[in-house]
Write an enzyme that holds these catalytic residues in place. Structure first.
Site, PDB file in Angstrom:
ATOM      1  N   VAL B 268       0.844  -1.192   0.000  1.00 27.64           N
ATOM      2  CA  VAL B 268       0.000   0.000   0.000  1.00 27.64           C
ATOM      3  C   VAL B 268       0.878   1.240   0.000  1.00 27.64           C
ATOM      4  O   VAL B 268       1.945   1.242   0.585  1.00 27.64           O
ATOM      5  CB  VAL B 268      -0.888   0.005   1.273  1.00 27.64           C
ATOM      6  CG1 VAL B 268      -1.804   1.216   1.277  1.00 27.64           C
ATOM      7  CG2 VAL B 268      -1.689  -1.270   1.365  1.00 27.64           C
ATOM      8  N   VAL B 271       3.772   4.998  -3.895  1.00 30.01           N
ATOM      9  CA  VAL B 271       4.441   4.443  -5.066  1.00 30.01           C
ATOM     10  C   VAL B 271       3.552   3.412  -5.771  1.00 30.01           C
ATOM     11  O   VAL B 271       3.372   3.482  -6.988  1.00 30.01           O
ATOM     12  CB  VAL B 271       5.822   3.851  -4.701  1.00 30.01           C
ATOM     13  CG1 VAL B 271       6.476   3.258  -5.933  1.00 30.01           C
ATOM     14  CG2 VAL B 271       6.714   4.925  -4.078  1.00 30.01           C
ATOM     15  N   GLU B 292      -3.155  -8.378  -0.995  1.00 30.38           N
ATOM     16  CA  GLU B 292      -3.772  -8.301   0.324  1.00 30.38           C
ATOM     17  C   GLU B 292      -4.923  -7.316   0.379  1.00 30.38           C
ATOM     18  O   GLU B 292      -5.942  -7.569   0.998  1.00 30.38           O
ATOM     19  CB  GLU B 292      -2.721  -7.839   1.340  1.00 30.38           C
ATOM     20  CG  GLU B 292      -2.203  -8.920   2.219  1.00 30.38           C
ATOM     21  CD  GLU B 292      -1.044  -8.413   3.041  1.00 30.38           C
ATOM     22  OE1 GLU B 292      -0.060  -9.152   3.118  1.00 30.38           O
ATOM     23  OE2 GLU B 292      -1.088  -7.294   3.563  1.00 30.38           O
ATOM     24  N   ILE B 362      12.338  -0.405   4.233  1.00 31.57           N
ATOM     25  CA  ILE B 362      13.055   0.674   4.928  1.00 31.57           C
ATOM     26  C   ILE B 362      14.453   0.797   4.343  1.00 31.57           C
ATOM     27  O   ILE B 362      14.914   1.885   4.038  1.00 31.57           O
ATOM     28  CB  ILE B 362      13.100   0.390   6.449  1.00 31.57           C
ATOM     29  CG1 ILE B 362      11.691   0.550   7.031  1.00 31.57           C
ATOM     30  CG2 ILE B 362      14.101   1.304   7.139  1.00 31.57           C
ATOM     31  CD1 ILE B 362      11.547   0.119   8.474  1.00 31.57           C
ATOM     32  N   GLY B 386       2.285  -9.030   5.009  1.00 30.02           N
ATOM     33  CA  GLY B 386       2.335 -10.198   4.130  1.00 30.02           C
ATOM     34  C   GLY B 386       3.517 -10.182   3.190  1.00 30.02           C
ATOM     35  O   GLY B 386       3.611 -11.039   2.297  1.00 30.02           O
ATOM     36  N   LYS B 406      14.018  11.556   4.795  1.00 28.45           N
ATOM     37  CA  LYS B 406      14.369  12.649   5.725  1.00 28.45           C
ATOM     38  C   LYS B 406      15.399  13.592   5.102  1.00 28.45           C
ATOM     39  O   LYS B 406      16.490  13.815   5.651  1.00 28.45           O
ATOM     40  CB  LYS B 406      14.924  12.089   7.044  1.00 28.45           C
ATOM     41  CG  LYS B 406      13.980  11.114   7.746  1.00 28.45           C
ATOM     42  CD  LYS B 406      13.045  11.793   8.719  1.00 28.45           C
ATOM     43  CE  LYS B 406      12.104  10.761   9.335  1.00 28.45           C
ATOM     44  NZ  LYS B 406      10.884  11.351   9.867  1.00 28.45           N
TER      45      LYS B 406
END
Lengths: 503, 503
Positions: B268, B271, B292, B362, B386, B406
């Site tokens: 989700v 992008v 999902e 991340i 998932g 950041k």
């Protein structure tokens, strides 16, 4: 000439290994049979190594890419690595010479989950497969192949390769015929459910069908599989096995397991053999195995009437048990099913079975991340094999290891795993000679005391000190102190022991 | 009283949320509906939070364990976390207040693969389930439940719980009826193949059958799902989406994909929405999704006739698209199937479909290990969700992220991932705004240059310097310099930026 080649066209292609190796060219990608030292080609690898040495002696290039089922043997991976005949190797390997070449950056190795390896071959991730070299027990009149002591990725290699070279090995028992169950998982986009509901279900044929027009050479051999001698389990292995059995008993007590429904998956080695010895004297009955390789202990369990059936893709037997298999394959094939790797390691079937997985490891960290493959984060041992396939889909996943190695210089429990093959989301139960750490249902911080309790007592204070430092981190889901997270590993590399701290 | 409760016995159990919360006791484990902000209970969480505050005000203990499908909303996870009403939470969460409490060690969180979560509940890894609290769109005369905007682990919670509390939400469209396909994966040891061969196959019923004797309360609500406003994709998202589409085109060129056979799985966010916008103008047709959650972009693709069907377990729509769904559910249910989480995320079905997975991250390290969950190795963001289920079983697995966060203080490409959720064996393609790094078929050392090529240019020299140091390691499978492996993360923690090195 052997009567094991019943097809007359193929019989006309019998030649020496050296002649067959003429079909192998520099830069070729070879799909080769072989899985944990069973069913690998016995003649071609040496012929390829000799060819490479001849080329190199003349100053010419000669290297091939070798894709297999899993590890092979000194007379396969070993001789080819020694001759610098391999550019790229995939998936699992365990040969000492090959390992040294990989770690010295003299050859390349991709460590792929075994259940993915054949699939990725057919998806073209490794480019064109030039030649398949596959050992068989027999070739039928129709030109069908009767697998020898393993199946692995043979279907994929035989299908994808431009050319096929077969080795017909008369050391392998003809009574192996009927043990293999060859089912081709349909290729994308036409995949359908794999219709296995019970460990022993047979869904295919006893032979592999090939395009016989692709066969360019057949070589006759009679050499044995690499079968490692069996070692009597040592005291530590017996203690670990005892703790594993205690875990099983606790599962029964918790109502998650019954004495007649234990489905095992087991890595290879001393501890698994000790576990199987322990099962002989346990209350467990009608044991089954949905696993990668058939080991000595499984034959003992079958002989004792404790195991009904084992599904695998190959053998990993001691010489004594390999002889026994060759004598009594007719009996054992009633209890053994050899499947293609895409099925033996299928996430679909593994999850359906509800098995208890048990695999070795190099180290686990305090939150349950597992390093199965690389010492000190950089040095490959063997590879991940099928441990990820089973761990991710088992009913319960265990990892087993002695708490220390190298006379205590290496701890199996560390602050931060230096390479992670199974994550903190995956591993459930960690077992050493000091007990079992059951991490199921626990948030990471609640796992730490359990992990430290199975560490060697010499390392417990060091792990506790690390965790105290980590608890000063302002963020507390999996608290770490990244400045000292790898101190154990740095100590080992620089001072020879994980507990030799800088003074 | 709502005409959405057609069963007279159950209608007699309608009460206020406060009254229903009387059935919740300190120490209870609650199985709760809710998945990415859809289909979570709208009233009970606040009532539980108020009850907890009242208890705490009197100096009494009151905490519960909360198991869900995935993330919920401020008026569910948020209010309960704020009230310190939760001891333990499983699996995915994304609420800012809850995240803060977890990272402050004020509550416990276990981050479980979503496909495992319901299975582990029925295996008893989280102990007894005292109460299930589940939102529904309607209750039939027979007492069957018509799911609202998601299914998640509702079957498992309703089956396992001693008591059931239902919320009947009149905000949810009655036309959702028929969208859900409820199939109960048989419990161990009676599991059988899941008979789905195509994304849109329906194999179950449109309702969940329950033991109505376990229902102790029914609460009527009319509040909307948490639907996050849609943001127009920014320039970087559009570039990443462009690179993802370029990867798809390359797959077509390689013969591994056709324009009418793209099966997508998508995380989700910004992008993915940009990717779906890009697909609108692409050559791809008859797109399907085995994923999902249903997102805005999928409804656009359906409206444009580009997507035929999407399978998911829940919605993650903007308020505007949620309204549209409520108005036009009758139309969309021809193109959408909502499945239980054990099926939407089933390794078996995912591998059978041959889909292309795309998930956020991340950070990734130079060898392709992926951190999806924890900043700096210790600070949880949301959870693995998932992503592991899809990554491990997809035809091809991609991870997408802007190269920096950041304002450049954080690089998405690092020397060593500070937490590993997907290993170097799993991740195949890493995509940033600078391109895509295709790691398939490559040994680790051959991946490094590709990974550095998708890093932000400011970080490329630092990554190259690290790799040069790592190459001094005597062991070269995945060479590392463990003394400096976490310098990026230590810099960030101590000096506010990954590229502020100690002078």
């Amino acid at each position: 000439m052997s009567d094991r080649i019943a097809n007359s066209h193929l019989r006309s292609l019998v030649m020496s290994a050296e002649e067959a190796a003429e079909h192998i060219n520099d830069g070729d990608t070879i799909g080769m049979s072989g899985f944990t030292g069973a069913a690998y080609p016995k003649a071609l690898p040496t012929a390829i190594a000799e060819k490479a040495k001849a080329f190199h002696g003349r100053g010419d290039d000669f290297k091939v890419n070798v894709l297999t089922g899993a590890s092979t043997a000194p007379d396969a991976d070993g001789v080819m690595a020694e001759a610098d005949a391999i550019n790229f190797r995939m998936p699992y390997q365990s040969d000492p010479v090959m390992r040294k070449k990989i770690n010295a950056a003299e050859m390349k190795y991709q460590d792929v989950h075994l259940s993915h390896s054949g699939l990725q071959v057919e998806q073209g991730f490794f480019g064109n497969i030039d030649v398949a070299i596959v050992e068989v027990a027999r070739i039928t009149e129709e030109g069908h192949l009767i697998p020898s002591s393993g199946v692995g990725n043979n279907i994929e290699y035989l299908e994808e390769a431009d050319k096929i070279i077969l080795e017909v090995n008369s050391w392998q028992s003809l009574d192996l015929e009927g043990m293999a169950d060859i089912y081709r998982v349909p290729r994308l986009p036409n995949r359908t459910p794999i219709p296995i509901n019970n460990v022993g279900d047979r869904i295919g044929t006893p032979y592999i069908q090939i395009d016989t027009d692709k066969v360019v050479a057949i070589v006759e051999t009679d050499a044995p599989d690499r079968n490692s001698p069996f070692k009597e389990p040592d005291e530590v292995s017996k203690q670990i096995a005892g703790n594993f059995l205690e875990f099983l008993e606790a599962e029964v007590a918790a109502g998650r397991l019954t004495y007649d429904r234990f489905i095992m998956q087991s890595g290879v080695g001393n501890v698994p053999n000790a576990v199987m010895a322990g099962l002989l004297d346990s209350k467990f009955e009608k044991i089954t195995a949905y696993t990668e390789v058939v080991q000595d202990g499984m034959l003992d369990l079958i002989d004792a009437g404790k195991m009904t059936v084992a599904s695998a893709t190959s053998f990993a037997l001691s010489p004594e048990y390999a002889d026994k298999m060759n004598r009594e394959a007719k009996k054992y094939r009633e209890h053994l099913v050899l499947r293609p790797l895409q099925i033996s390691n299928s996430p679909e079937v593994i999850r359906r079975m509800g098995l208890i997985a048990s695999n070795g490891m190099i180290e686990a960290d305090i939150y349950g991340n597992i390093n199965s493959t690389q010492v000190g984060g950089s040095r490959i041992m063997n590879g991940i094999g099928g441990s990820g396939d089973f761990t991710r889909n088992a009913f319960a996943s265990t990892f087993i290891s002695p708490s220390v190695a190298k006379d205590g210089a290496i701890s199996a429990i560390v602050p931060f795993a230096s390479h992670i093959d199974h994550t903190e989301h995956d591993a459930m139960v960690i077992i050493t000679e000091y007990g079992y750490a059951d991490l199921r249902g626990l948030a990471p911080r609640d796992r730490v005391a359990k992990m430290i309790s199975v560490a060697h007592p010499d390392y417990r204070p060091l792990l506790e000190e690390y965790y105290e430092r980590a608890l000063k981190n302002p963020h507390q889901q999996t608290p770490h102190d990244l400045r000292t997270a790898f101190d154990f590993h740095i100590n080992l590399a620089e001072r020879g022991s994980m507990n030799s701290f800088e003074s």
